[in-house]
Design a protein around this motif. Structure first.
Motif, mmCIF file in Angstrom:
data_model
loop_
_atom_site.group_PDB
_atom_site.id
_atom_site.type_symbol
_atom_site.label_atom_id
_atom_site.label_comp_id
_atom_site.label_asym_id
_atom_site.label_seq_id
_atom_site.Cartn_x
_atom_site.Cartn_y
_atom_site.Cartn_z
ATOM 1 N N GLY A 1 0.778 -1.233 0.000
ATOM 2 C CA GLY A 1 0.000 0.000 0.000
ATOM 3 C C GLY A 1 0.806 1.278 0.000
ATOM 4 N N HIS A 2 2.141 1.175 0.032
ATOM 5 C CA HIS A 2 2.965 2.386 -0.047
ATOM 6 C C HIS A 2 2.899 2.956 -1.464
ATOM 7 N N ARG A 3 2.793 4.269 -1.559
ATOM 8 C CA ARG A 3 2.711 4.901 -2.887
ATOM 9 C C ARG A 3 4.072 4.945 -3.568
ATOM 10 N N TYR A 4 5.127 5.075 -2.774
ATOM 11 C CA TYR A 4 6.475 5.192 -3.318
ATOM 12 C C TYR A 4 7.442 4.339 -2.507
ATOM 13 N N CYS A 5 8.591 4.079 -3.112
ATOM 14 C CA CYS A 5 9.757 3.583 -2.378
ATOM 15 C C CYS A 5 10.887 4.597 -2.572
ATOM 16 N N PHE A 6 11.711 4.746 -1.539
ATOM 17 C CA PHE A 6 12.826 5.689 -1.584
ATOM 18 C C PHE A 6 14.126 4.957 -1.268
ATOM 19 N N LEU A 7 15.213 5.496 -1.791
ATOM 20 C CA LEU A 7 16.534 5.050 -1.346
ATOM 21 C C LEU A 7 17.556 6.134 -1.659
ATOM 22 N N PHE A 8 18.697 6.033 -1.000
ATOM 23 C CA PHE A 8 19.822 6.924 -1.243
ATOM 24 C C PHE A 8 20.962 6.122 -1.845
ATOM 25 N N THR A 9 21.723 6.756 -2.747
ATOM 26 C CA THR A 9 22.930 6.125 -3.264
ATOM 27 C C THR A 9 24.117 7.052 -3.050
ATOM 28 N N ASP A 10 25.281 6.451 -3.008
ATOM 29 C CA ASP A 10 26.541 7.180 -2.966
ATOM 30 C C ASP A 10 26.920 7.495 -4.411
ATOM 31 N N LEU A 11 27.074 8.773 -4.738
ATOM 32 C CA LEU A 11 27.385 9.146 -6.115
ATOM 33 C C LEU A 11 28.753 8.638 -6.559
ATOM 34 N N ALA A 12 29.581 8.231 -5.597
ATOM 35 C CA ALA A 12 30.884 7.664 -5.946
ATOM 36 C C ALA A 12 30.765 6.228 -6.451
ATOM 37 N N ASN A 13 29.566 5.662 -6.375
ATOM 38 C CA ASN A 13 29.348 4.281 -6.807
ATOM 39 C C ASN A 13 28.414 4.273 -8.019
ATOM 40 N N PRO A 14 28.953 4.423 -9.226
ATOM 41 C CA PRO A 14 28.085 4.496 -10.412
ATOM 42 C C PRO A 14 27.322 3.205 -10.675
ATOM 43 N N THR A 15 27.858 2.069 -10.222
ATOM 44 C CA THR A 15 27.185 0.791 -10.466
ATOM 45 C C THR A 15 25.825 0.755 -9.798
ATOM 46 N N SER A 16 25.771 1.102 -8.503
ATOM 47 C CA SER A 16 24.492 1.053 -7.797
ATOM 48 C C SER A 16 23.510 2.056 -8.372
ATOM 49 N N ASN A 17 24.000 3.205 -8.821
ATOM 50 C CA ASN A 17 23.099 4.194 -9.416
ATOM 51 C C ASN A 17 22.455 3.657 -10.693
ATOM 52 N N ARG A 18 23.229 2.955 -11.508
ATOM 53 C CA ARG A 18 22.674 2.357 -12.727
ATOM 54 C C ARG A 18 21.685 1.244 -12.392
ATOM 55 N N VAL A 19 22.042 0.418 -11.415
ATOM 56 C CA VAL A 19 21.190 -0.708 -11.035
ATOM 57 C C VAL A 19 19.817 -0.218 -10.599
ATOM 58 N N TYR A 20 19.788 0.776 -9.720
ATOM 59 C CA TYR A 20 18.516 1.239 -9.181
ATOM 60 C C TYR A 20 17.666 1.925 -10.244
ATOM 61 N N GLN A 21 18.292 2.663 -11.139
ATOM 62 C CA GLN A 21 17.521 3.316 -12.198
ATOM 63 C C GLN A 21 16.921 2.298 -13.151
ATOM 64 N N ALA A 22 17.627 1.189 -13.390
ATOM 65 C CA ALA A 22 17.081 0.134 -14.243
ATOM 66 C C ALA A 22 15.828 -0.479 -13.626
ATOM 67 N N ILE A 23 15.771 -0.513 -12.294
ATOM 68 C CA ILE A 23 14.607 -1.061 -11.591
ATOM 69 C C ILE A 23 13.418 -0.122 -11.677
ATOM 70 N N GLY A 24 13.683 1.178 -11.835
ATOM 71 C CA GLY A 24 12.601 2.151 -11.902
ATOM 72 C C GLY A 24 12.752 3.321 -10.944
ATOM 73 N N TYR A 25 13.856 3.374 -10.201
ATOM 74 C CA TYR A 25 14.099 4.493 -9.291
ATOM 75 C C TYR A 25 14.550 5.716 -10.091
ATOM 76 N N GLN A 26 13.920 6.845 -9.814
ATOM 77 C CA GLN A 26 14.224 8.089 -10.510
ATOM 78 C C GLN A 26 14.860 9.090 -9.542
ATOM 79 N N PRO A 27 15.936 9.776 -9.967
ATOM 80 C CA PRO A 27 16.573 10.745 -9.064
ATOM 81 C C PRO A 27 15.671 11.945 -8.797
ATOM 82 N N VAL A 28 15.634 12.365 -7.543
ATOM 83 C CA VAL A 28 14.800 13.516 -7.173
ATOM 84 C C VAL A 28 15.591 14.625 -6.491
ATOM 85 N N GLY A 29 16.874 14.392 -6.215
ATOM 86 C CA GLY A 29 17.672 15.445 -5.589
ATOM 87 C C GLY A 29 18.959 14.897 -5.018
ATOM 88 N N ASP A 30 19.930 15.786 -4.852
ATOM 89 C CA ASP A 30 21.230 15.403 -4.311
ATOM 90 C C ASP A 30 21.445 16.029 -2.941
#
Length: 282
Positions: free
Chosen positions: A242-271
């Motif tokens: 029933g949650h409308r959204y899921c959130f997470l934080f990534t370390d910008l020094a880790n480009p791999t995790s940033n790519r992985v999460y965006q492939a799942i559907g996570y969209q950046p909303v701020g730094d």
């Protein structure tokens, strides 16, 4: 411009809720901390610092700090309030260990704090906040998601320690106690492919969303899609609850995790930036 300090966490939450919810993903730590202060006050040995800056009765900045933790600052509409917050904290004669805030707000605060106290600072971590509303299809991998149980403690504890060292640069001294709390709360999940190969945890609940963190895959199980599958399945589980959204934080020094999460559907909303202060040099 007026600063208000709050002794009562419920009154504070009533005052800041709407402001923080305007950017829920960026403020999910603050929102969860409010909930924790209200629901579990016994976990806090000392009174937290809870403050707002207001203009004509409207909140324009929120500041929170619990003992032993970095200062948390919200998005700020008028940067004159940063000086007001810094001076107010300085009056408490407390030296800060650091600050976590949106990028521009964080830099403005550390400069103001350095001018007041002489404490020097360095950027510890550059973070990006992500929000997901719908899980995207990803390449299938073997295994399935399950809730972690007490029998998983034997590897969850070293995984937690490894996550803290690898992702945060911290040597975790209380891993056993923290893993026990995750298991008691029923928020730790395992991706199992005959054996446990990856973990992710549902760490915070906000009014509209839920946060995912503590994502870790041991080196010997990496590059097999396990972390992606684990986070995708957990995110879908949370949406199904029933949650409308899921959130997470990534370390910008880790480009791999940033790519992985965006492939799942996570969209950046701020730094955000996390700064650490050194001892007072003045």
């Amino acid at each position: 411009m007026k600063i208000n300090r709050f002794e009562d966490a419920s009154q504070f939450y009533d005052q800041v809720k709407d402001y923080l919810l305007n950017h829920e993903a960026l403020h999910n730590v603050q929102l969860a901390l409010c909930n924790n202060l209200i629901q579990n006050p016994e976990r806090f040995d000392e009174k937290p610092y809870l403050a707002t800056v207001e203009v004509d009765g409207d909140v324009i900045a929120v500041a929170m700090k619990t003992p032993g933790r970095k200062l948390l600052l919200s998005k700020i509409e008028d940067f004159g309030s940063i000086e007001v917050i810094a001076q107010d904290i300085h009056l408490t004669q407390e030296l800060l260990s650091g600050v976590n805030a949106p990028v521009t707000e964080a830099k403005a605060f550390v400069e103001a704090w350095h001018s007041l106290t002489g404490q020097s600072y360095h950027l510890k971590m550059a973070l990006r906040a992500f929000q997901l509303e719908q899980v995207q299809p990803i390449p299938k991998t073997t295994g399935e998601l399950r809730l972690a149980t007490q029998s998983d403690r034997q590897f969850l504890i070293p995984w937690y320690e490894a996550f803290a060292l690898e992702a945060l640069g911290n040597v975790e001294s209380e891993a056993e106690r923290k893993v026990e709390r995750l298991l008691e709360r029923g928020i730790a999940y395992i991706w199992e492919d005959k054996i446990p190969v990856s973990m992710a945890c549902h760490v915070r609940v906000m009014p509209n969303g839920a946060a995912v963190s503590l994502v870790y895959t041991p080196p010997e199980h990496r590059r097999k899609g396990y972390a992606s599958a684990c986070v995708a399945a957990l995110s879908q589980t949370l949406l199904n609850q029933g949650h409308r959204y899921c959130f997470l934080f990534t370390d910008l020094a880790n480009p791999t995790s940033n790519r992985v999460y965006q492939a799942i559907g996570y969209q950046p909303v701020g730094d955000l930036s996390e700064y650490s202060f050194t001892e007072n040099t003045s």
